[in-house]
Motif scaffolding. Structure first.
Motif, PDB file in Angstrom:
ATOM      1  N   GLY A   1      31.957 -27.897  68.935  1.00  0.00           N
ATOM      2  CA  GLY A   1      31.882 -26.895  69.989  1.00  0.00           C
ATOM      3  C   GLY A   1      30.460 -26.681  70.461  1.00  0.00           C
ATOM      4  N   ILE A   2      30.191 -25.487  70.978  1.00  0.00           N
ATOM      5  CA  ILE A   2      28.865 -25.116  71.457  1.00  0.00           C
ATOM      6  C   ILE A   2      28.387 -23.899  70.677  1.00  0.00           C
ATOM      7  CG2 ILE A   2      27.466 -24.467  73.457  1.00  0.00           C
ATOM      8  CD1 ILE A   2      29.635 -25.608  75.238  1.00  0.00           C
ATOM      9  N   LYS A   3      27.178 -23.984  70.160  1.00  0.00           N
ATOM     10  CA  LYS A   3      26.587 -22.866  69.439  1.00  0.00           C
ATOM     11  C   LYS A   3      25.094 -22.860  69.722  1.00  0.00           C
ATOM     12  CE  LYS A   3      26.857 -20.542  64.960  1.00  0.00           C
ATOM     13  NZ  LYS A   3      27.418 -20.615  63.584  1.00  0.00           N
ATOM     14  N   ASP A   4      24.565 -21.670  70.023  1.00  0.00           N
ATOM     15  CA  ASP A   4      23.148 -21.559  70.366  1.00  0.00           C
ATOM     16  C   ASP A   4      22.775 -22.493  71.516  1.00  0.00           C
ATOM     17  OD1 ASP A   4      22.638 -19.745  68.161  1.00  0.00           O
ATOM     18  OD2 ASP A   4      22.842 -21.488  66.863  1.00  0.00           O
ATOM     19  N   ASN A   5      23.725 -22.648  72.438  1.00  0.00           N
ATOM     20  CA  ASN A   5      23.552 -23.482  73.626  1.00  0.00           C
ATOM     21  C   ASN A   5      23.364 -24.957  73.277  1.00  0.00           C
ATOM     22  OD1 ASN A   5      23.588 -23.546  76.460  1.00  0.00           O
ATOM     23  ND2 ASN A   5      21.351 -23.635  76.568  1.00  0.00           N
ATOM     24  N   ARG A   6      23.912 -25.363  72.139  1.00  0.00           N
ATOM     25  CA  ARG A   6      23.851 -26.769  71.731  1.00  0.00           C
ATOM     26  C   ARG A   6      25.247 -27.261  71.353  1.00  0.00           C
ATOM     27  NH1 ARG A   6      18.836 -28.670  71.398  1.00  0.00           N
ATOM     28  NH2 ARG A   6      17.093 -27.214  71.167  1.00  0.00           N
ATOM     29  N   PHE A   7      25.503 -28.523  71.664  1.00  0.00           N
ATOM     30  CA  PHE A   7      26.779 -29.140  71.318  1.00  0.00           C
ATOM     31  C   PHE A   7      26.695 -29.722  69.909  1.00  0.00           C
ATOM     32  CE2 PHE A   7      26.728 -29.110  75.911  1.00  0.00           C
ATOM     33  CZ  PHE A   7      28.047 -28.805  76.247  1.00  0.00           C
ATOM     34  N   TYR A   8      27.710 -29.477  69.111  1.00  0.00           N
ATOM     35  CA  TYR A   8      27.720 -30.012  67.751  1.00  0.00           C
ATOM     36  C   TYR A   8      29.102 -30.558  67.417  1.00  0.00           C
ATOM     37  CZ  TYR A   8      30.372 -25.930  66.177  1.00  0.00           C
ATOM     38  OH  TYR A   8      31.362 -24.995  66.009  1.00  0.00           O
ATOM     39  N   VAL A   9      29.112 -31.535  66.531  1.00  0.00           N
ATOM     40  CA  VAL A   9      30.351 -32.072  65.963  1.00  0.00           C
ATOM     41  C   VAL A   9      30.106 -32.216  64.467  1.00  0.00           C
ATOM     42  CG1 VAL A   9      32.047 -33.935  65.966  1.00  0.00           C
ATOM     43  CG2 VAL A   9      30.845 -33.350  68.076  1.00  0.00           C
TER      44      VAL A   9
ATOM     45  N   SER B   1      22.698 -34.165  72.066  1.00  0.00           N
ATOM     46  CA  SER B   1      21.783 -33.680  73.092  1.00  0.00           C
ATOM     47  C   SER B   1      21.403 -34.816  74.020  1.00  0.00           C
ATOM     48  CB  SER B   1      20.522 -33.069  72.450  1.00  0.00           C
ATOM     49  OG  SER B   1      19.907 -34.000  71.579  1.00  0.00           O
ATOM     50  N   CYS B   2      20.886 -34.456  75.180  1.00  0.00           N
ATOM     51  CA  CYS B   2      20.471 -35.486  76.141  1.00  0.00           C
ATOM     52  C   CYS B   2      18.998 -35.313  76.490  1.00  0.00           C
ATOM     53  CB  CYS B   2      21.334 -35.456  77.401  1.00  0.00           C
ATOM     54  SG  CYS B   2      21.119 -34.004  78.436  1.00  0.00           S
ATOM     55  N   GLU B   3      18.365 -36.426  76.833  1.00  0.00           N
ATOM     56  CA  GLU B   3      16.965 -36.447  77.209  1.00  0.00           C
ATOM     57  C   GLU B   3      16.803 -37.273  78.481  1.00  0.00           C
ATOM     58  OE1 GLU B   3      17.767 -37.628  73.926  1.00  0.00           O
ATOM     59  OE2 GLU B   3      17.553 -35.603  73.111  1.00  0.00           O
TER      60      GLU B   3
ATOM     61  N   GLY C   1      23.513 -26.615  62.075  1.00  0.00           N
ATOM     62  CA  GLY C   1      22.173 -27.143  62.323  1.00  0.00           C
ATOM     63  C   GLY C   1      21.644 -26.820  63.709  1.00  0.00           C
ATOM     64  N   THR C   2      22.310 -25.910  64.413  1.00  0.00           N
ATOM     65  CA  THR C   2      21.860 -25.545  65.759  1.00  0.00           C
ATOM     66  C   THR C   2      20.669 -24.593  65.733  1.00  0.00           C
ATOM     67  OG1 THR C   2      23.511 -23.766  65.811  1.00  0.00           O
ATOM     68  CG2 THR C   2      24.145 -25.884  66.782  1.00  0.00           C
ATOM     69  N   GLN C   3      20.474 -23.904  64.610  1.00  0.00           N
ATOM     70  CA  GLN C   3      19.316 -23.037  64.429  1.00  0.00           C
ATOM     71  C   GLN C   3      18.445 -23.597  63.312  1.00  0.00           C
ATOM     72  OE1 GLN C   3      20.226 -18.907  63.786  1.00  0.00           O
ATOM     73  NE2 GLN C   3      21.719 -18.829  65.436  1.00  0.00           N
ATOM     74  N   THR C   4      17.134 -23.517  63.506  1.00  0.00           N
ATOM     75  CA  THR C   4      16.205 -24.035  62.504  1.00  0.00           C
ATOM     76  C   THR C   4      15.064 -23.051  62.289  1.00  0.00           C
ATOM     77  OG1 THR C   4      14.919 -25.209  64.195  1.00  0.00           O
ATOM     78  CG2 THR C   4      16.691 -26.449  63.097  1.00  0.00           C
ATOM     79  N   ARG C   5      14.353 -23.236  61.182  1.00  0.00           N
ATOM     80  CA  ARG C   5      13.139 -22.455  60.938  1.00  0.00           C
ATOM     81  C   ARG C   5      12.013 -23.425  60.606  1.00  0.00           C
ATOM     82  NH1 ARG C   5      11.882 -21.493  55.378  1.00  0.00           N
ATOM     83  NH2 ARG C   5      13.477 -22.294  53.945  1.00  0.00           N
ATOM     84  N   PRO C   6      10.821 -23.170  61.110  1.00  0.00           N
ATOM     85  CA  PRO C   6       9.709 -24.088  60.860  1.00  0.00           C
ATOM     86  C   PRO C   6       9.039 -23.828  59.508  1.00  0.00           C
ATOM     87  CG  PRO C   6       9.008 -22.348  62.338  1.00  0.00           C
ATOM     88  CD  PRO C   6      10.455 -22.100  62.050  1.00  0.00           C
ATOM     89  N   VAL C   7       8.857 -24.873  58.748  1.00  0.00           N
ATOM     90  CA  VAL C   7       8.089 -24.785  57.505  1.00  0.00           C
ATOM     91  C   VAL C   7       6.900 -25.730  57.641  1.00  0.00           C
ATOM     92  CG1 VAL C   7      10.032 -24.113  56.047  1.00  0.00           C
ATOM     93  CG2 VAL C   7       9.561 -26.528  56.401  1.00  0.00           C
ATOM     94  N   ILE C   8       5.873 -25.475  56.865  1.00  0.00           N
ATOM     95  CA  ILE C   8       4.632 -26.244  57.036  1.00  0.00           C
ATOM     96  C   ILE C   8       4.214 -27.011  55.782  1.00  0.00           C
ATOM     97  CG2 ILE C   8       3.181 -24.215  56.553  1.00  0.00           C
ATOM     98  CD1 ILE C   8       2.344 -26.941  59.131  1.00  0.00           C
TER      99      ILE C   8
END
Length: 285
Positions: free
Chosen positions: A112-120, A126-128, A273-280
């Motif tokens: 479906g669509i979550k956080d404005n992203r398509f997932y399966v 996604s497209c570029e 995996g539609t949301q992520t957090r940055p780690v360093i």
């Protein structure tokens, strides 16, 4: 046998023996003829129709003054049709329409669509490049198969191949932890500071993640080029396991994640995996 898309051009290439005469352009000519492989890395399919047309209109040696008028006319017609199609693909609504067709055709319940992203399932679509290329990735950041042509059939087949690749690159958590430790040690050796960047560890995993075949006989022939998503796939799987972890992660600051020289690594915070957090940094306990 590939479908004939450009009858005059294809006949001209064959009759003039251009595949033998133009040695430096064989890869392009083979793609124009529908032979060889799609540009999508990891997908074993011939070039899609749109890839063949893009290759043709950009292939200058067939469009010089010595080319027959019929060849020039056919290429000009293909160019006009292609420009209309590419202009169509730039539209956000058309990109969403194609993505929805892909998801419906796959028939996977968890999609479906979550956080404005398509997932399966665990993969993000996604497209570029203004809709000209598509990607199946883990989170929006780490591709498994990329540069897929904007063709419904190709994008759907790429999904199943991406799932196969995911299974192929996945290691048992205990084995991954050993390779993670090796990756960290190599990255630590080359680190210029006290802290070890997780992106450096991910790069070193390209070597540390090699099979026993490579380590017993280290040479080019036994080295496997791991996909970019190999590290994150195994890291996610390892983090799901219960028990004490031997490594911890430091959250990236806003500047570290988005500055000019950003070096953050993105971990998923939800199942899709539609949301992520940055780690360093990655710290060994």
């Amino acid at each position: 046998m590939a479908d004939s898309l450009f009858p005059a051009v294809e006949k001209y290439i064959e009759n003039e023996g251009l595949l033998n005469k133009m040695k430096g352009y064989q890869a392009q000519l083979y793609r124009i003829m529908g032979q060889g492989s799609t540009r999508a890395k990891g997908l074993d399919l011939p070039p899609a129709s749109i890839e063949r047309r893009i290759e043709l209109v950009s292939f200058k040696p067939l469009q010089d003054a010595s080319a027959p008028k019929a060849i020039i006319a056919e290429i000009d017609q293909i160019r006009r049709e292609l420009e209309r199609e590419l202009s169509f693909l730039k539209k956000t609504d058309e990109q969403k329409k194609l993505a929805n067709q892909v998801l419906r055709g796959l028939g996977v319940s968890q999609s479906g669509i979550k956080d404005n992203r398509f997932y399966v399932g665990r993969l993000i679509l996604s497209c570029e490049n203004s809709g000209r290329a598509w990607t199946w990735s883990l989170t929006p950041h780490y591709p498994i198969i990329e540069n897929i042509p904007p063709d419904l059939n190709y994008i759907q087949k790429a999904y199943f191949r991406a799932e196969e690749l995911f299974k192929e690159i996945l290691l048992a958590p205990d084995i991954f932890e050993e390779k993670l430790n090796l990756s960290w040690l190599i990255a630590r050796h080359f680190s210029t500071g006290e802290k070890v960047l997780i992106i450096d560890v991910a790069r070193m995993f390209k070597v540390a993640g090699q099979s026993e075949k490579f380590w017993s006989t280290p040479k080019k022939a036994t080295f496997v080029d791991l996909v970019d998503a190999a590290f994150i796939a195994n890291l996610i799987n390892w983090m799901k396991q219960s028990g004490e972890r031997s490594f911890s992660f430091s959250q990236a600051t806003l500047h570290q994640a988005h500055g000019k020289h950003a070096k953050a690594f993105y971990l998923p915070v939800n199942t899709e995996g539609t949301q992520t957090r940055p780690v360093i940094y990655i710290d060994k306990k």
